[in-house]
Scaffold this motif. Sequence first.
Motif, short mmCIF file in Angstrom:
data_model
loop_
_atom_site.label_atom_id
_atom_site.label_comp_id
_atom_site.label_asym_id
_atom_site.label_seq_id
_atom_site.Cartn_x
_atom_site.Cartn_y
_atom_site.Cartn_z
N TYR A 41 0.82 -1.21 0.00
CA TYR A 41 0.00 0.00 0.00
C TYR A 41 0.86 1.27 0.00
O TYR A 41 0.51 2.25 -0.65
CB TYR A 41 -0.95 -0.02 1.20
CG TYR A 41 -1.94 -1.16 1.12
CD1 TYR A 41 -2.99 -1.13 0.20
CD2 TYR A 41 -1.81 -2.29 1.92
CE1 TYR A 41 -3.89 -2.18 0.11
CE2 TYR A 41 -2.70 -3.34 1.83
CZ TYR A 41 -3.74 -3.28 0.93
OH TYR A 41 -4.61 -4.33 0.82
N LYS A 42 1.97 1.23 0.71
CA LYS A 42 2.85 2.40 0.75
C LYS A 42 3.42 2.71 -0.62
O LYS A 42 3.45 3.87 -1.06
CB LYS A 42 3.97 2.17 1.76
CG LYS A 42 4.94 3.34 1.88
CD LYS A 42 6.03 3.05 2.90
CE LYS A 42 7.00 4.22 3.00
NZ LYS A 42 8.09 3.93 3.99
N THR A 43 3.88 1.68 -1.33
CA THR A 43 4.46 1.88 -2.66
C THR A 43 3.45 2.45 -3.63
O THR A 43 3.73 3.40 -4.37
CB THR A 43 5.02 0.55 -3.20
OG1 THR A 43 6.03 0.07 -2.31
CG2 THR A 43 5.62 0.75 -4.58
N LEU A 44 2.25 1.87 -3.64
CA LEU A 44 1.23 2.34 -4.58
C LEU A 44 0.71 3.73 -4.21
O LEU A 44 0.39 4.52 -5.09
CB LEU A 44 0.07 1.33 -4.63
CG LEU A 44 0.40 -0.02 -5.26
CD1 LEU A 44 -0.79 -0.95 -5.17
CD2 LEU A 44 0.85 0.13 -6.70
N LYS A 45 0.65 4.01 -2.92
CA LYS A 45 0.16 5.32 -2.49
C LYS A 45 1.06 6.45 -3.00
O LYS A 45 0.58 7.56 -3.25
CB LYS A 45 0.06 5.36 -0.96
CG LYS A 45 -0.61 6.63 -0.43
CD LYS A 45 -0.77 6.56 1.09
CE LYS A 45 -1.48 7.80 1.61
NZ LYS A 45 -1.64 7.75 3.09
N ASN A 46 2.32 6.16 -3.17
CA ASN A 46 3.25 7.18 -3.65
C ASN A 46 3.02 7.55 -5.11
O ASN A 46 3.46 8.61 -5.55
CB ASN A 46 4.69 6.68 -3.48
CG ASN A 46 5.11 6.59 -2.04
OD1 ASN A 46 4.58 7.30 -1.19
ND2 ASN A 46 6.06 5.72 -1.74
N SER A 47 2.34 6.67 -5.85
CA SER A 47 2.18 6.91 -7.28
C SER A 47 0.75 6.92 -7.77
O SER A 47 0.46 7.51 -8.83
CB SER A 47 2.95 5.83 -8.07
OG SER A 47 4.32 5.84 -7.75
N GLN A 51 -4.97 2.22 -4.52
CA GLN A 51 -3.92 1.29 -4.14
C GLN A 51 -4.29 -0.15 -4.51
O GLN A 51 -4.53 -1.00 -3.66
CB GLN A 51 -3.61 1.40 -2.64
CG GLN A 51 -2.77 2.61 -2.27
CD GLN A 51 -3.61 3.86 -2.09
OE1 GLN A 51 -4.44 3.91 -1.20
NE2 GLN A 51 -3.40 4.86 -2.92
N LYS A 52 -4.37 -0.39 -5.81
CA LYS A 52 -4.69 -1.71 -6.33
C LYS A 52 -3.78 -2.03 -7.50
O LYS A 52 -3.24 -1.14 -8.14
CB LYS A 52 -6.16 -1.78 -6.78
CG LYS A 52 -7.18 -1.62 -5.66
CD LYS A 52 -8.60 -1.73 -6.19
CE LYS A 52 -9.62 -1.60 -5.06
NZ LYS A 52 -11.01 -1.71 -5.58
N GLN A 62 -0.79 7.70 -15.82
CA GLN A 62 -1.09 6.61 -14.92
C GLN A 62 -2.37 5.93 -15.40
O GLN A 62 -3.37 6.60 -15.69
CB GLN A 62 -1.29 7.10 -13.49
CG GLN A 62 -0.09 7.78 -12.87
CD GLN A 62 -0.39 8.29 -11.48
OE1 GLN A 62 -1.47 8.09 -10.95
NE2 GLN A 62 0.59 8.95 -10.88
N TRP A 64 -4.89 2.53 -14.33
CA TRP A 64 -5.14 1.43 -13.40
C TRP A 64 -6.38 0.69 -13.86
O TRP A 64 -7.13 1.16 -14.70
CB TRP A 64 -5.30 1.95 -11.97
CG TRP A 64 -6.35 3.00 -11.79
CD1 TRP A 64 -7.64 2.81 -11.38
CD2 TRP A 64 -6.20 4.40 -12.05
NE1 TRP A 64 -8.31 4.01 -11.35
CE2 TRP A 64 -7.45 5.01 -11.76
CE3 TRP A 64 -5.15 5.20 -12.49
CZ2 TRP A 64 -7.67 6.37 -11.89
CZ3 TRP A 64 -5.36 6.56 -12.62
CH2 TRP A 64 -6.60 7.13 -12.32
#
Length: 216
Positions: A41-47, A51-52, A62, A64
Amino acid sequence: MQLFIGNKNYSTWSLRSWYLMSKFNIKFAEQQLVLDTPEFYKTLKNSFAVQKVPALIDGDLQVWDSLAICEYINDAYLSQAAWPKNIVQRATARSLSAEMHSSFMALRNEMPMNIRATRKVELSDAAKKDITRIDDIFSQQQRIYPNAWLFGEFSIADAMYAPIVLRLKTYQISLSEPAMRYCEQVLNCPVLQLWITQALCESDIVESDEAGVAVS
């Protein structure tokens, strides 16, 4: 491009985008994350706002959601080659892909993808109905395109249904003979075999996806 994916053993939606891009030899950097961890979740939240996985970065863009990523790759890199050329076939392929995207909830819940496992599950009537519909789809397309992909040539539709084929194998579900021919077509694909091989090397456990009773 960077494609963020989850565990190859479990992440069905990640497989769909990865499979399409790999099958068409699209160059991308694979960023694999372990599902349901703080780092995920931390990694995806940065970008990303969501968060999936899968999630794609292409320059400043971006994208998704697996189907959205497939559509973008088709538009930007494949000159529409990921859908059938014929307008009627293309409409049907899109309908089947959308059906996969929004339906089969009982099957998904009761038969999570778990490539490393061989399991037996007690299925609800709703899940059995989903399997019957899957059998109908595969069989119908095999009657039109024998011993081939759903629409003759590989398409987004095949990428969307690949995780279903893997689930059927894990839980030892038999379909009609034409439908099983399609499953063999998918399972024998070298690109999918690469994903399977890499999934078998993983050791992380996602307890929510460990359904059924193990079969030796």
